[in-house]
Motif scaffolding. Structure first.
Motif, PDB file in Angstrom:
ATOM      1  N   ILE A 122       0.768  -1.310  -0.331  1.00  0.00           N
ATOM      2  CA  ILE A 122       0.118   0.419   0.100  1.00  0.00           C
ATOM      3  C   ILE A 122       1.062   1.120  -0.036  1.00  0.00           C
ATOM      4  O   ILE A 122       1.616   1.181   0.865  1.00  0.00           O
ATOM      5  N   SER A 136      -1.068  14.445   1.315  1.00  0.00           N
ATOM      6  CA  SER A 136      -2.924  14.076   1.154  1.00  0.00           C
ATOM      7  C   SER A 136      -2.738  15.466   0.537  1.00  0.00           C
ATOM      8  O   SER A 136      -2.829  16.744  -0.685  1.00  0.00           O
ATOM      9  N   GLN A 171      -0.603  13.422  -8.577  1.00  0.00           N
ATOM     10  CA  GLN A 171      -1.657  12.316  -9.160  1.00  0.00           C
ATOM     11  C   GLN A 171      -1.128  10.908  -9.249  1.00  0.00           C
ATOM     12  O   GLN A 171      -0.172  10.554  -9.893  1.00  0.00           O
ATOM     13  N   VAL A 182      -2.985   5.372  -0.868  1.00  0.00           N
ATOM     14  CA  VAL A 182      -3.988   6.591   0.697  1.00  0.00           C
ATOM     15  C   VAL A 182      -3.513   7.477   0.750  1.00  0.00           C
ATOM     16  O   VAL A 182      -1.663   7.538   0.723  1.00  0.00           O
ATOM     17  N   GLY A 183      -4.051   8.572   0.060  1.00  0.00           N
ATOM     18  CA  GLY A 183      -2.819   9.972   1.186  1.00  0.00           C
ATOM     19  C   GLY A 183      -3.380  10.271   2.905  1.00  0.00           C
ATOM     20  O   GLY A 183      -4.125  10.147   3.021  1.00  0.00           O
ATOM     21  N   GLN A 197      -0.449   6.808   9.089  1.00  0.00           N
ATOM     22  CA  GLN A 197      -1.621   5.528   7.850  1.00  0.00           C
ATOM     23  C   GLN A 197      -0.388   4.832   8.077  1.00  0.00           C
ATOM     24  O   GLN A 197      -0.923   3.191   7.656  1.00  0.00           O
ATOM     25  N   SER A 216     -12.604  12.868 -14.632  1.00  0.00           N
ATOM     26  CA  SER A 216     -11.923  12.324 -13.829  1.00  0.00           C
ATOM     27  C   SER A 216     -10.735  12.642 -13.519  1.00  0.00           C
ATOM     28  O   SER A 216     -10.379  11.737 -12.921  1.00  0.00           O
ATOM     29  N   TRP A 227      -7.474  14.569 -11.601  1.00  0.00           N
ATOM     30  CA  TRP A 227      -7.345  15.671 -10.797  1.00  0.00           C
ATOM     31  C   TRP A 227      -5.013  15.604 -10.927  1.00  0.00           C
ATOM     32  O   TRP A 227      -4.974  15.176  -9.798  1.00  0.00           O
ATOM     33  N   LEU A 271      -9.408   7.968  13.274  1.00  0.00           N
ATOM     34  CA  LEU A 271      -7.352   7.575  12.539  1.00  0.00           C
ATOM     35  C   LEU A 271      -7.764   6.438  13.351  1.00  0.00           C
ATOM     36  O   LEU A 271      -6.310   5.785  12.688  1.00  0.00           O
ATOM     37  N   PRO A 309      -8.098   1.502  12.334  1.00  0.00           N
ATOM     38  CA  PRO A 309      -7.589   0.067  12.738  1.00  0.00           C
ATOM     39  C   PRO A 309      -8.772  -0.744  12.786  1.00  0.00           C
ATOM     40  O   PRO A 309      -8.719  -2.491  12.512  1.00  0.00           O
ATOM     41  N   ARG A 356     -10.361  -1.832   9.690  1.00  0.00           N
ATOM     42  CA  ARG A 356      -9.077  -2.411   8.821  1.00  0.00           C
ATOM     43  C   ARG A 356      -9.480  -4.208   9.609  1.00  0.00           C
ATOM     44  O   ARG A 356     -10.062  -5.047   9.130  1.00  0.00           O
ATOM     45  N   TYR A 360      -8.610  -1.042   3.533  1.00  0.00           N
ATOM     46  CA  TYR A 360      -7.475  -0.337   4.598  1.00  0.00           C
ATOM     47  C   TYR A 360      -7.700   0.856   5.078  1.00  0.00           C
ATOM     48  O   TYR A 360      -7.385   1.352   6.248  1.00  0.00           O
ATOM     49  N   VAL A 397      -9.299   2.812   6.045  1.00  0.00           N
ATOM     50  CA  VAL A 397      -9.573   4.078   6.133  1.00  0.00           C
ATOM     51  C   VAL A 397     -10.851   3.994   4.935  1.00  0.00           C
ATOM     52  O   VAL A 397     -10.331   3.483   4.211  1.00  0.00           O
ATOM     53  N   THR A 409     -11.369  14.387   6.278  1.00  0.00           N
ATOM     54  CA  THR A 409      -9.713  14.117   5.137  1.00  0.00           C
ATOM     55  C   THR A 409      -9.039  13.678   6.047  1.00  0.00           C
ATOM     56  O   THR A 409      -8.175  12.684   5.499  1.00  0.00           O
ATOM     57  N   GLY A 433      -9.009   8.408   3.046  1.00  0.00           N
ATOM     58  CA  GLY A 433      -8.085   7.855   2.283  1.00  0.00           C
ATOM     59  C   GLY A 433      -7.677   8.967   1.628  1.00  0.00           C
ATOM     60  O   GLY A 433      -6.283   8.437   0.643  1.00  0.00           O
ATOM     61  N   ASN A 434      -8.015   9.509   0.572  1.00  0.00           N
ATOM     62  CA  ASN A 434      -8.096  11.518  -0.566  1.00  0.00           C
ATOM     63  C   ASN A 434      -6.791  10.727  -1.602  1.00  0.00           C
ATOM     64  O   ASN A 434      -5.814  11.027  -1.812  1.00  0.00           O
ATOM     65  N   ARG A 435      -7.859  10.080  -1.878  1.00  0.00           N
ATOM     66  CA  ARG A 435      -8.002   9.081  -3.281  1.00  0.00           C
ATOM     67  C   ARG A 435      -8.957   9.891  -4.084  1.00  0.00           C
ATOM     68  O   ARG A 435     -10.347   8.997  -3.985  1.00  0.00           O
ATOM     69  N   PRO A 467     -10.798   4.441  -0.807  1.00  0.00           N
ATOM     70  CA  PRO A 467     -10.266   5.575  -0.642  1.00  0.00           C
ATOM     71  C   PRO A 467     -10.968   6.547  -1.498  1.00  0.00           C
ATOM     72  O   PRO A 467     -11.005   6.124  -2.656  1.00  0.00           O
ATOM     73  N   TYR A 509     -12.025  10.828  -1.669  1.00  0.00           N
ATOM     74  CA  TYR A 509     -11.804  12.202  -1.275  1.00  0.00           C
ATOM     75  C   TYR A 509     -13.375  12.645  -1.866  1.00  0.00           C
ATOM     76  O   TYR A 509     -13.993  12.753  -2.296  1.00  0.00           O
TER      77      TYR A 509
END
Lengths: 342, 311
Positions: free
Chosen positions: A157, A162, A193, A200-201, A211, B60, B62, B132, B137, B140, B162, B164, B242, B246-248, B258, B260
């Motif tokens: 992973i 982020s 990107q 994961v960010g 993380q 899609s 970014w 978090l 955990p 997961r 994951y 998150v 945030t 997972g910020n993806r 994840p 966003y």
């Protein structure tokens, strides 16, 4: 009598209010990089202890914000992880001097249950992992470098930042220089990107570290200071000379020392040739105007910045786990400062 | 001073006009502020609107390096996480409100209400940290595998876990909006006249049947208002989301993946966005968030009018 006393008191108060500013300390303002904030906080305070007539107020609003405020003229100096480029300099209109003031390195941290610290990676392997080509810890390329380690069948992973950050810039700069595939597919930037399918960010160094700590099979990059303070497991990264190095103050300093004449147009110190040079490192910069109207301010700004990049300021940096600037870079920084019109 | 009757009347009249002026002015200021915010957002995002046009909404990508921006994954993340939050908070909140107002003994109801309202005072960063370090955990190790075991046939619960992700973010948001839903619903339910309940029970209904068939339907409008208020907060929630989402910026079918949200991107990237088009794209996201919240509220109002017509 009461009335004259009151009147006298009032006059004294007004006099004090109007003359006080003339006797007060000079206050300089700066804004920008959050990476520099701990250093500036401690260093400027220490300077104030020695020179009580100067205080500096620094706002860690991010490099982008710092450059913007500096360009608008609302602050005396800006702090940024990536020097101002041609477009930003053009927008500033007046001549700008950029000075390297802080040095940092990036450690690769990972979470593999049962496997300890000091796993070995080559630069190409790291690029392959982050680009998504190597997806499992039991991949042969990893085992080849670490023959004594038993790797589990665990998906990798990728953990990245982020938030836009200089740390990401330095890391992607490194990946771009060691992998042409990365350079063409992703490139270098404070925010990119990320191509790996399983990624994961996390927000800030804490986010990435947290993380990684909570996800078996995770791998990520964090600032050296952060990794040291939190006693994290770090990888050994092979440099251009072929040595597997840990990210330490010495190896990062060795990398920086290989480029004495670092400047705003030539500032990258990733993947340097040098026996002890750690491949992932970078500077943080202070930007100032060459000439300002207020000569007294200019002189004081010059003096405090010269103190900052000199031995005293850099020893404070060392105490905060920044890497002190090597001697040749300190000289370059002082030379840049000497171009200020005082 | 003794004023003549006429003078006193004139003064009262003038005071009335002044008061009306102040009141209208306050309301007008508010409207002006909203309009000013909208105008400023549009001005700031104009460059991005000109560069990407409407395709911004269904692209899609970014990519700050190549300056290609598209908001679709962000809209997806925002909408789905808020939807999960409303679903969870709605069910638990309304039932809790019913319990607090009608079923709980007074000694329990008061302190319990107090504690639930106290939840609203917890800063969102604390929720994020808890999410978090505790919930992720847990997700997961326990919750995720369990859900995948039971519901793994559905694409919603497939794929790697994951910790998150969308589901975790939805749960955190649900926790955050729960006090709002519960407190307002409880007040609304308590405000339903006692006669209705007594009449229902006189006809032989049990307490639960009364609640389900008489009281809750009567409280529909108010409860809906509570849900909309809560949804508004969930859509705009930044920090807590945030930290656990997972910020993806990618659209995936699985709730474990994840994701966003609009607010998260702005918070994460605004300070370091140095190019004009990048800043403009972020401001356009702000504009989108503004419009999305507006549409949610407007739609809710519309639904209320059509469903509860004649009330």
């Amino acid at each position: 009598m009461k009335a004259p006393l009151l009147r006298r008191g009032l006059v004294a108060l007004l006099l004090a209010a109007f003359t006080a500013p003339a006797l007060a300390a000079t206050q300089l303002t700066g804004a920008g990089s959050t990476f520099d904030y701990p250093l500036f906080s401690k260093a400027f305070y220490a300077y104030n202890q020695q020179h009580s007539d100067l205080t500096v107020n620094f706002q860690p609003i991010g490099s982008g914000g710092g450059i913007e405020q500096f360009t608008q003229g609302t602050v005396d100096f800006g702090a940024t992880d990536v020097p101002m480029n041609a477009d930003e300099l053009k927008r500033a209109a007046k001549p700008v001097i950029q000075v390297p003031v802080a040095l940092g390195g990036e450690a690769i941290t990972y979470n593999l249950p049962g496997v300890g610290s000091n796993l070995r990676f080559t630069r190409q392997l790291l690029a392959d992992i982050f680009i998504g080509k190597v997806t499992n810890w039991n991949d042969k390329s990893i085992a080849k470098l670490n023959p004594k380690v038993k790797f589990p069948n665990l998906p990798i992973i990728v953990v990245h930042r982020s938030d836009g950050s200089g740390t990401t810039y330095i890391f992607t700069d490194f990946l771009s220089s060691v992998s042409s595939a990365w350079k063409s597919k992703v490139g270098t930037g404070k925010s990119v990107q990320w191509p790996a399918a399983s990624s994961v960010g996390g927000k800030g160094n804490e986010g990435v570290a947290g993380q990684v700590r909570n996800s078996p099979g995770a791998i990520g990059y964090v600032e050296l200071a952060y990794a040291l303070e939190n006693h994290m497991d770090m990888a050994l990264l092979q440099n251009r000379a072929g040595k597997f190095l840990a990210c330490t103050m010495d190896t990062v300093r060795a990398a920086a020392a290989t480029k004495a004449n670092v400047s705003a147009t030539n500032f990258s110190i990733v993947d340097r040739a040098g026996a002890n040079a750690y491949p992932i490192a970078g500077y943080s910069w202070v930007v100032i105007y060459k000439g300002t109207a207020n000569k007294a301010h200019a002189r004081q700004l010059h003096d405090i910045l010269e103190w900052l990049v000199g031995p005293q300021g850099q020893s404070i940096a060392g105490s905060l786990k920044y890497v002190p600037l090597p001697g040749n870079v300190q000289a370059t920084a002082k030379k840049a400062l000497s171009e200020m019109v005082l | 001073m003794i004023l003549s009757l006429r003078k006193r009347a004139e003064r009262a009249h003038r005071n009335d006009r002044v008061f009306l002026g102040i009141v209208y002015g306050s309301a007008g200021t508010f409207v002006l502020l909203i309009l000013a915010l909208l105008v400023q957002l549009i001005l700031g995002s104009w460059q991005s609107i000109r560069t990407f046009g409407f395709a911004f909404l269904w692209t899609s990508q970014w990519n700050p390096v190549t300056s290609q921006f598209g908001a679709l994954p962000l809209i997806f993340g925002t909408v789905v996480s808020s939807f999960i939050a409303i679903l969870l908070a709605g069910i638990v909140g309304i039932l809790a409100a019913a319990f607090l107002s009608d079923f709980a003994p007074r000694e329990i109801a008061r302190p319990l209400s107090f504690i639930i309202e106290l939840l609203a005072a917890v800063p969102s960063v604390v929720y994020g940290l808890w999410g978090l370090f505790v919930l992720a955990p847990l997700m997961r190790v326990a919750i995720g595998p369990f859900l995948q075991h039971v519901l793994g046939w559905s694409p919603l619960f497939s794929g790697p876990i994951y910790g998150v992700g969308l589901l975790t973010a939805g749960i955190i948001l649900a926790l955050m909006i729960l006090p709002t839903v519960t407190a307002i619903s409880r007040d609304v339910i308590a405000a339903i006249p006692q006669d209705l309940r007594e009449a229902s029970m006189a006809l032989g209904a049990t307490k639960w049947e009364t609640m389900r068939r008489v009281v809750l339907p009567a409280a529909k409008t108010g409860i809906f208002g509570a849900l909309i208020l809560a949804l508004g907060r969930a859509v705009g929630e930044t920090i807590a989301a945030t930290m656990v989402i997972g910020n993806r910026p990618e659209i995936a079918a699985s709730l474990f993946a994840p994701s966003y949200t609009l607010a998260s991107v702005i918070a994460n990237e605004f300070t370091e966005a140095t190019t004009d088009v990048y800043l403009s794209a972020l401001l356009e996201l702000g504009l989108l968030l503004f419009i999305v919240s507006f549409i949610i509220n407007a739609l809710a109002r519309l639904m209320m009018w059509t469903v509860f017509r004649g009330r």
